[in-house]
Design an enzyme around this catalytic site. Structure first.
Site, mmCIF file in Angstrom:
data_model
loop_
_atom_site.group_PDB
_atom_site.id
_atom_site.type_symbol
_atom_site.label_atom_id
_atom_site.label_comp_id
_atom_site.label_asym_id
_atom_site.label_seq_id
_atom_site.Cartn_x
_atom_site.Cartn_y
_atom_site.Cartn_z
ATOM 1 N N CYS A 384 1.531 3.970 -2.369
ATOM 2 C CA CYS A 384 0.165 4.190 -2.852
ATOM 3 C C CYS A 384 -0.404 5.494 -2.288
ATOM 4 C CB CYS A 384 -0.702 2.970 -2.554
ATOM 5 S SG CYS A 384 -2.013 2.807 -3.780
ATOM 6 N N HIS A 510 2.444 -1.349 -4.898
ATOM 7 C CA HIS A 510 2.719 -1.932 -3.575
ATOM 8 C C HIS A 510 3.916 -2.879 -3.650
ATOM 9 C CE1 HIS A 510 -1.043 -0.707 -1.503
ATOM 10 N NE2 HIS A 510 -1.444 -0.585 -2.754
ATOM 11 N N GLU A 512 5.609 -4.036 -1.311
ATOM 12 C CA GLU A 512 5.619 -4.972 -0.168
ATOM 13 C C GLU A 512 5.047 -6.336 -0.527
ATOM 14 O OE1 GLU A 512 3.663 -2.369 -0.526
ATOM 15 O OE2 GLU A 512 1.681 -2.621 0.386
HETATM 16 N N1 GLN Z 1 -7.127 5.497 -1.938
HETATM 17 C C1 GLN Z 1 -6.104 5.607 -2.926
HETATM 18 C C2 GLN Z 1 -6.580 5.199 -4.301
HETATM 19 O O1 GLN Z 1 -7.576 4.494 -4.420
HETATM 20 C C3 GLN Z 1 -4.874 4.828 -2.528
HETATM 21 C C4 GLN Z 1 -5.107 3.350 -2.443
HETATM 22 C C5 GLN Z 1 -4.039 2.619 -1.683
HETATM 23 O O2 GLN Z 1 -3.276 3.219 -0.918
HETATM 24 N N2 GLN Z 1 -3.979 1.315 -1.839
HETATM 25 O O3 GLN Z 1 -5.995 5.547 -5.281
#
Ligand code: GLN
Length: 536
Positions: A384, A510, A512
């Site tokens: 992310c 994600h 994970e």
């Molecule tokens: N802050 C970033 C976004 O909103 C990444 C979010 C995250 O790592 N879950 O796109």
């Protein structure tokens, strides 16, 4: 034919952090091993609608389910142990209960009656518990109640347990988890806190059926009998939960202590004589008998907090175990990482994982870590924000786009390689409004990512507002970055991968959240494999 569902509540006393989530998940695993179908739910007594808006310093990581619910991290344990997906219905807070009741009141659905905690709030809590068994044919619904009995906030939940026990008799049971402390000066285990906590339950009208005692030392029969006598339960219903080396030992320890048998006994369920935990035992064997070790750096801004990257830590354990390797996670505070110390801090690593996150703190350190992994050909996984940092680093140092950034940090940047998604521009309400939950992704069959998944079409869970900016696609692909995964529906870049690198993958989603003991996530397995290959 609809089976008769049994409701098991798991409450906690004496202290928080005793591991109710792990006990609940372990019980589910044992019941599954005996052939029952089980779901686990968490009721959180706080007033936030969900943990999505909470700082990780409050309750640790926010776990995301397939349906895009932002939930308590215990749901991660439930999924990792039971290999069964959870959903919004598996995590309900006081805030959500009140929101529902208040909305109903505003619509006039209470027909002019006075709306009260009993019966209206408790009825709604009951509905939230029972709904789980109505949508699926579960044999057991295990409901963990957050917090500690005696907390002001827990009252309506304990009252609901009282009512359900009264209504359902043997079809409803309570497992109460307490602490039996060891006083070293006296050289003794002490049962008084457990007695008091059961008394607190009794004051609220609930007699626990089974008492699970968290302890640092074995409980002898005398202590078990004393707890049984003072707390009104069968001596066999006093279960020892000794500190374990890893959370993955707990189902096996609970099997030895016969927690599942006690639950079946008190609920009047026929006890199947076979229990199959062979896959679990195999996993624990690999975990405990590694062929070697690898050092993985976890670069993030919450690394000093154990629970902030819970699912990532567990997915690394799964990936390591799948390769029969021990993963040493080295926490690296990205806020303190800079060009002068990056070599010193990262040189002993076999793999670098740059963590998700929000906001600017520590982001330049993350970008520095990406650069180090890219230049030194160290296996890299960016998740992310970690993937977004990889795109920024590539833009600045390979494409020569000075000052490239994400507009989350620098709204004026000349090169917004990561930008707010179109449908996020009108969002003002912060709760539950990100791009959340499962989305499709098509993988380029010529990529390393494809080799890891071994399939073209995947679905992964998301939690973000910003995205790779498509205006920069050509620049990236012309200079050695493969756009290895695309969401075709919205034409969004979901995976980036370096061509000239042994293993460098950034994912907007994600992975994970989907890694379980039964099905370790292929990206984590592949990442650890690459780290092992680098080492040997
Ligand atoms: N802050 C970033 C976004 O909103 C990444 C979010 C995250 O790592 N879950 O796109």
């Amino acid at each position: 034919m609809k089976r008769k569902v049994k409701y098991i509540f798991v409450t906690g006393g004496v202290s928080s952090s005793l591991g109710k989530g792990i006990i609940s998940a372990s019980l589910a695993k044992l019941l599954q091993g005996r052939g029952f179908s089980v779901t686990i739910q968490k009721l959180d007594p706080y007033i936030n609608i969900d943990p999505g808006t909470l700082n990780p310093y409050e309750h640790g990581e926010c776990y995301v389910t397939d349906d895009g619910a932002e939930t308590d991290l215990d749901l991660g344990h439930y999924e990792r142990f039971s290999n069964t997906p959870t959903s919004q219905a598996n995590n309900v807070t006081t805030g959500r209960i009140y929101q529902y009741v208040i909305n109903k009141e505003r619509k006039g659905e209470y027909l002019g009656t006075t709306v009260q905690v009993v019966p209206h709030i408790t009825d709604e809590i009951k509905r939230s518990v029972k709904i789980l068994s109505q949508t699926n044919n579960f044999d057991f619904v295990i409901t963990e109640i957050g917090g500690t009995v005696g907390d002001i906030e827990s009252f309506p939940f304990i009252e609901t347990v009282r009512q359900m026990k009264w209504e359902l008799g043997k079809d409803c049971a309570v497992v109460h988890l307490t602490l039996v402390p060891f006083l070293s000066a006296a050289g003794e285990l002490k049962t008084k806190p457990t007695q008091h906590s059961v008394k607190t339950m009794l004051e609220q009208g609930v007699q626990p059926d089974i008492i699970v005692c968290r302890t640092e030392h074995h409980l002898n029969e005398g202590i078990k009998r004393k707890i049984a006598q003072f707390c009104n339960v069968n001596p066999t219903s006093v279960i020892e939960s000794i500190d374990a080396e890893t959370i993955y030992d707990v189902p096996l320890l609970m099997r030895e202590e016969k927690l599942d048998i006690e639950v079946l006994k008190v609920t009047g369920t026929k006890i199947p004589n076979k229990i199959d935990l062979s896959k679990w035992e195999k996993f624990v064997y690999s975990l405990k008998n590694p062929k070697g070790e690898v050092n993985i750096g976890l670069v993030g801004k919450y690394v000093e907090l154990k629970d902030a990257y819970k699912s990532i830590n567990e997915a690394l354990v799964h990936g390591g175990t799948e390769n029969q390797y021990k993963v040493n996670v080295i926490s690296i505070q990205s806020e303190h990482l800079n060009i002068d110390n990056v070599d010193e801090q990262l040189k002993a690593l076999d793999g670098i994982l740059v963590a998700p996150g929000f906001g600017g703190r520590g982001i330049e350190g993350k970008i520095e870590a990406v650069k180090y992994a890219r230049e030194n050909k160290i296996p890299f996984l960016g998740i992310c924000l970690g993937m977004q940092c990889a795109a920024i680093e590539f833009s600045r140092n390979i494409l020569g786009l000075k000052g490239a950034n994400t507009t989350e940090i620098d709204s004026e940047t000349k090169f917004p390689v990561i930008d707010l998604m179109e449908d996020q521009k009108s969002v003002t309400n912060l709760g539950g409004s990100m791009r959340l939950g499962l989305y499709d992704c098509s993988i380029d069959v010529n990529s390393k990512t494809y080799k890891e998944y071994n399939k073209k079409d995947i679905k992964e869970r998301h939690r973000h507002r910003y995205e790779f900016n498509n205006e920069f696609r050509d620049k990236f692909t012309n200079n050695g970055m493969i756009l290895a995964g695309i969401n075709k529906e919205k034409n969004l870049v979901e995976i980036i991968e370096l061509e000239d690198h042994p293993w460098f993958i950034g994912v907007q989603f994600h992975p994970e959240y989907k890694s379980t003991v039964k099905a370790p996530h292929p990206l984590f397995t592949g990442f650890i494999k690459a780290a092992i290959d680098k080492k040997v």
